[in-house]
Design an enzyme around this catalytic site. Sequence first.
Site, PDB file in Angstrom:
ATOM      1  N   THR A  27       0.773  -0.922   0.167  1.00 24.13           N
ATOM      2  CA  THR A  27       0.169   0.119   0.006  1.00 24.13           C
ATOM      3  C   THR A  27       0.933   0.769  -0.412  1.00 24.13           C
ATOM      4  OG1 THR A  27       0.126   0.300   2.018  1.00 24.13           O
ATOM      5  CG2 THR A  27      -2.163  -1.054   1.840  1.00 24.13           C
ATOM      6  N   ALA A  56       2.920  -1.166   5.193  1.00 20.79           N
ATOM      7  CA  ALA A  56       2.416   0.353   5.117  1.00 20.79           C
ATOM      8  C   ALA A  56       3.608   1.389   5.516  1.00 20.79           C
ATOM      9  CB  ALA A  56       1.802   0.082   7.189  1.00 20.79           C
ATOM     10  N   ILE A  82       7.246  -2.451   7.045  1.00 17.76           N
ATOM     11  CA  ILE A  82       7.372  -1.080   6.826  1.00 17.76           C
ATOM     12  C   ILE A  82       8.069  -0.123   6.160  1.00 17.76           C
ATOM     13  CG2 ILE A  82       8.411   1.525   8.370  1.00 17.76           C
ATOM     14  CD1 ILE A  82       6.282  -0.023   9.962  1.00 17.76           C
ATOM     15  N   LYS A  83       7.254   0.306   4.713  1.00 18.46           N
ATOM     16  CA  LYS A  83       7.529   0.906   4.091  1.00 18.46           C
ATOM     17  C   LYS A  83       8.049   2.392   3.887  1.00 18.46           C
ATOM     18  CE  LYS A  83       5.763   0.784  -1.203  1.00 18.46           C
ATOM     19  NZ  LYS A  83       4.276   0.844  -1.161  1.00 18.46           N
ATOM     20  N   LEU A  84      10.235   2.662   3.617  1.00 18.19           N
ATOM     21  CA  LEU A  84      10.199   3.474   3.533  1.00 18.19           C
ATOM     22  C   LEU A  84      10.755   4.426   2.834  1.00 18.19           C
ATOM     23  CD1 LEU A  84      12.016   3.282   6.712  1.00 18.19           C
ATOM     24  CD2 LEU A  84      10.625   4.220   7.609  1.00 18.19           C
TER      25      LEU A  84
END
Length: 219
Positions: A27, A56, A82-84
Site C-alpha cells: 500500500t 505500510a 514498514i515502507k520507507l
Amino acid sequence: MKFFLDTADVAEIADLASAGMVDGVTTNPSLVAKTGRDLFELLAEIAGLVPGPISAEVTATEQEAMLREAHRLAEIAKNICIKLPLTWDGLRACRRLAAEGVKVNLTLCFSPGQALLAAKAGATFVSPFVGRLDDAGHEGMELIEDICTIYGNYPDTIRTEVLVASIRSVGHVIEAARLGADVATMPAKVMRALAQHPLTDKGLAQFLADWEKTGQRIV
Ligand code: G3P
C-alpha cells in the site's frame, strides 16, 4: 516469483487471495487515501486477509519521526512490513529497524545506486518503480536488469529482494520474471489479465460446443 497486490482495496484483495495467488500486499498513502478509510482499521483488515508481508508506508520524512510511525504501524499485525522512502533519513531509519528485526521495504527507488544503498541498509525489499520511469521517457525495465545483475554479484552478502513496483502491464510482470526479480507488485487488473488469452476463450468455446453435441454429462 512472488506476486503482491499493489492496492488498498479490500474487496479486490479478498477476491484474488481466495484464489491463492496473493503472496503479499503493498500500500502507499495515495492508495489508502483513495479508499477514504481509517489507516489502522484498513491495514488490520488487509493483514488478516493475506498472511504474507503487507507494506505500510510512513508519512514522516525525518528519521526519528519515521521510527515513531514505523513502531506504531508495526503494532498492527505481525506481517506488517514498514515502507520507507529511499532518502538518507529513510536509509538511516531502515538500518535501525532492520537491527530490531523489523521488515522494511525501501520505496521510490529510481536508480541502481539507491538500490545498492537499500541493500547496505538491510532492507528486506527494495521497490524500483518501472511504470513511472517509463512515463518519464526512460526504460523502467533496464533498472530492474541493473539491480538484479548487481545484487546477483553478491549472493553471500545481499539478501534484499527486488520488488518490482509501479507495474502497469502483463508485459512488465513477464519481463520482471525473465530478469529474475523476486517479487512483482501489481494492480488487481494486471493480475487478472495474466490469466487472459483470446485463444483460451476460443478453444474453450469450441470444446464446450462439441461436448454439448454428445448429450453426455460428467456428473
Ligand atoms: O506502491 C508503489 C507503486 O507500485 C506505485 O505505482 O502506478 O502509482 O506508479 P504507480
